[in-house]
Design an enzyme around this catalytic site. Structure first.
Site, short mmCIF file in Angstrom:
data_model
loop_
_atom_site.label_atom_id
_atom_site.label_comp_id
_atom_site.label_asym_id
_atom_site.label_seq_id
_atom_site.Cartn_x
_atom_site.Cartn_y
_atom_site.Cartn_z
N ALA A 1 0.86 -1.18 0.00
CA ALA A 1 0.00 0.00 0.00
C ALA A 1 0.90 1.23 0.00
CB ALA A 1 -0.89 -0.03 1.24
N GLU B 1 -0.09 -9.58 0.40
CA GLU B 1 -1.46 -9.97 0.79
C GLU B 1 -2.34 -10.22 -0.43
OE1 GLU B 1 -1.48 -6.52 3.45
OE2 GLU B 1 -2.32 -7.85 4.98
N GLU C 1 4.81 -4.56 7.84
CA GLU C 1 3.96 -3.55 8.49
C GLU C 1 4.36 -3.24 9.93
OE1 GLU C 1 2.84 -6.01 6.60
OE2 GLU C 1 1.19 -5.34 5.34
N GLY D 1 0.79 -5.04 1.46
CA GLY D 1 -0.43 -5.28 0.70
C GLY D 1 -0.19 -6.06 -0.59
N1 DAK Z 1 4.52 3.25 -0.86
C1 DAK Z 1 4.81 4.40 -1.49
N2 DAK Z 1 5.85 4.54 -2.31
C2 DAK Z 1 6.65 3.48 -2.49
C3 DAK Z 1 6.42 2.25 -1.85
C4 DAK Z 1 5.27 2.14 -1.00
N3 DAK Z 1 4.92 1.02 -0.39
N4 DAK Z 1 7.39 1.40 -2.23
C5 DAK Z 1 8.19 2.06 -3.08
N5 DAK Z 1 7.74 3.32 -3.24
C6 DAK Z 1 8.32 4.37 -4.09
C7 DAK Z 1 9.48 5.07 -3.41
O1 DAK Z 1 9.02 6.03 -2.50
C8 DAK Z 1 10.18 5.65 -4.60
O2 DAK Z 1 9.47 6.78 -5.04
P1 DAK Z 1 10.21 8.23 -5.28
O3 DAK Z 1 10.92 8.50 -3.99
O4 DAK Z 1 11.15 7.93 -6.42
O5 DAK Z 1 9.10 9.15 -5.60
C9 DAK Z 1 10.00 4.59 -5.67
O6 DAK Z 1 8.86 3.80 -5.26
C10 DAK Z 1 11.20 3.65 -5.80
O7 DAK Z 1 11.48 3.11 -4.54
P2 DAK Z 1 12.91 3.26 -3.82
O8 DAK Z 1 13.63 4.45 -4.34
O9 DAK Z 1 12.69 3.15 -2.36
O10 DAK Z 1 13.64 1.97 -4.38
P3 DAK Z 1 14.76 1.12 -3.65
O11 DAK Z 1 15.25 0.15 -4.66
O12 DAK Z 1 15.73 1.97 -2.96
O13 DAK Z 1 13.95 0.27 -2.51
C11 DAK Z 1 12.15 -1.04 -1.63
C12 DAK Z 1 12.96 -0.62 -2.89
C13 DAK Z 1 10.96 -1.88 -2.07
C14 DAK Z 1 13.03 -1.83 -0.68
C15 DAK Z 1 11.67 0.27 -0.91
O14 DAK Z 1 10.99 1.09 -1.88
C16 DAK Z 1 10.72 -0.01 0.22
O15 DAK Z 1 11.09 -0.44 1.31
N6 DAK Z 1 9.42 0.28 -0.02
C17 DAK Z 1 8.40 0.15 1.00
C18 DAK Z 1 7.96 -1.29 1.05
C19 DAK Z 1 6.99 -1.55 2.16
O16 DAK Z 1 7.25 -1.31 3.34
N7 DAK Z 1 5.79 -2.05 1.76
C20 DAK Z 1 4.73 -2.33 2.67
C21 DAK Z 1 3.84 -1.14 2.80
S1 DAK Z 1 2.74 -1.35 4.14
C22 DAK Z 1 -3.99 -1.17 6.80
C23 DAK Z 1 -4.20 -1.01 5.46
C24 DAK Z 1 -3.23 -1.44 4.57
C25 DAK Z 1 -2.05 -2.00 5.03
C26 DAK Z 1 -1.87 -2.15 6.38
C27 DAK Z 1 -2.83 -1.76 7.28
N8 DAK Z 1 -4.99 -0.72 7.74
C28 DAK Z 1 -5.75 0.39 7.36
C29 DAK Z 1 -5.06 -1.32 9.02
C30 DAK Z 1 -1.01 -2.32 4.09
C31 DAK Z 1 0.25 -2.01 4.45
C32 DAK Z 1 1.36 -2.03 3.50
O17 DAK Z 1 1.30 -2.49 2.39
#
Ligand code: DAK
Length: 256
Positions: free
Chosen positions: A63, A111, A131, A108
């Site tokens: 997400a 998931e 998360e 997400g």
């Molecule tokens: N959200 C927003 N932007 C994201 C993103 C994400 N999840 N993942 C990547 N990006 C964006 C980065 O911000 C970057 O954008 P700019 O800065 O260039 O504008 C671009 O994609 C490229 O990413 P990186 O520059 O970070 O690339 P790297 O190779 O350095 O790193 C990475 C890749 C996948 C390791 C890193 O991007 C990363 O850690 N991303 C976050 C991954 C993550 O934590 N995903 C889980 C998200 S939490 C709920 C509802 C929903 C959910 C939970 C609860 N409730 C309401 C209870 C769901 C939760 C999730 O999914």
């Protein structure tokens, strides 16, 4: 940019297309994904579906954290419900959905892959539920679906540590069915989807629904539904054609 839907014969390919953001899902893209699956469900020309991510780095990196960072409690509830609706749409459309996981499947993204019937991974696939490191529990069904796929102990380890699981480990723990070179992944998924599409759509959708029941409630309830759905096929065109084709030593032609 958004969600692409392409059809190859009886197979639909749904692509989350925001590669510069690693296909992270904000509300707009999640809503478009939901609409796409709701459109596919009643389309009888589609007999199997593949879901994948655009580019060569990510399936869905989760997400959109930047959007989530500003949500209040009501917004978070709506966002969780939206994610649940996407996952339920994937789970409840009659056609089987194959996740072709071509890179990061985080939060997400992991998931939504779990809501698919089958997961195939590229060698660069990485799964995680990170998360807890963001101060939230999984919100799009991971706490319920991951234990069913990998067992409660491994699910707890993944969810509580947030550690990343690469393709080879994902294969070992049953999170994916197979691992392929990145340039082979889509072709392999397509071949599998085409094989599914040749079968009786009614029998395929009944099987999908019944497999879903295997983990819902007591097994006896699922077995009773299985007997009912099995019997309901008899006398129908697909059952007659499928069995006649075997007896006549020819390929079956299912009207669906
Ligand atoms: N959200 C927003 N932007 C994201 C993103 C994400 N999840 N993942 C990547 N990006 C964006 C980065 O911000 C970057 O954008 P700019 O800065 O260039 O504008 C671009 O994609 C490229 O990413 P990186 O520059 O970070 O690339 P790297 O190779 O350095 O790193 C990475 C890749 C996948 C390791 C890193 O991007 C990363 O850690 N991303 C976050 C991954 C993550 O934590 N995903 C889980 C998200 S939490 C709920 C509802 C929903 C959910 C939970 C609860 N409730 C309401 C209870 C769901 C939760 C999730 O999914």
């Amino acid at each position: 940019m958004g969600i692409d839907l392409k059809q190859h014969g009886a197979v639909a390919i749904v692509t989350v297309n925001q590669p510069d953001k690693l296909n992270a899902l904000n509300t707009k893209r999640a809503e478009a994904l939901l609409e796409t699956f709701l459109k596919i469900g009643p389309d009888r020309s589609i007999r199997a579906v593949i879901m994948t991510g655009a580019g060569d780095r990510a399936f869905i990196a989760g997400a959109d954290i930047k959007q989530m960072a500003n949500l209040d409690r009501a917004g978070a509830t709506a966002f969780a419900r939206l994610g649940h609706s996407v996952a339920r749409a994937i789970e409840t459309i009659p056609q089987p959905v194959i996740a072709a996981v071509n890179g990061f499947a985080l939060g997400g993204g992991c998931e939504l892959s779990l809501a698919c019937d089958i997961r195939l991974a590229a060698t660069n696939a990485v799964f995680a539920q990170p998360e807890v490191g963001l101060g939230i529990p999984p919100g799009w069904g991971g706490t319920q679906r991951l234990p069913r796929v990998v067992g409660p102990g491994l699910a707890a380890e993944m969810i509580l540590t947030g550690r990343r699981v690469k393709a080879d480990e994902a294969l070992r723990i049953g999170l994916v069915n197979a691992v392929h070179e990145p340039d082979q992944l889509l072709d392999t998924a397509l071949a599998m989807a085409q094989q599914i599409a040749k079968n009786s759509p009614q029998a395929v959708s009944a099987s999908k629904r019944l497999i879903g029941l295997a983990f819902a409630g007591h097994p006896a309830a699922g077995l009773s539904s299985e007997a009912h759905a099995f019997a309901a096929q008899f006398g129908g065109a697909d059952q007659r054609e499928g069995m006649a084709a075997f007896i006549e030593k020819r390929p079956a032609e299912f009207a669906g």
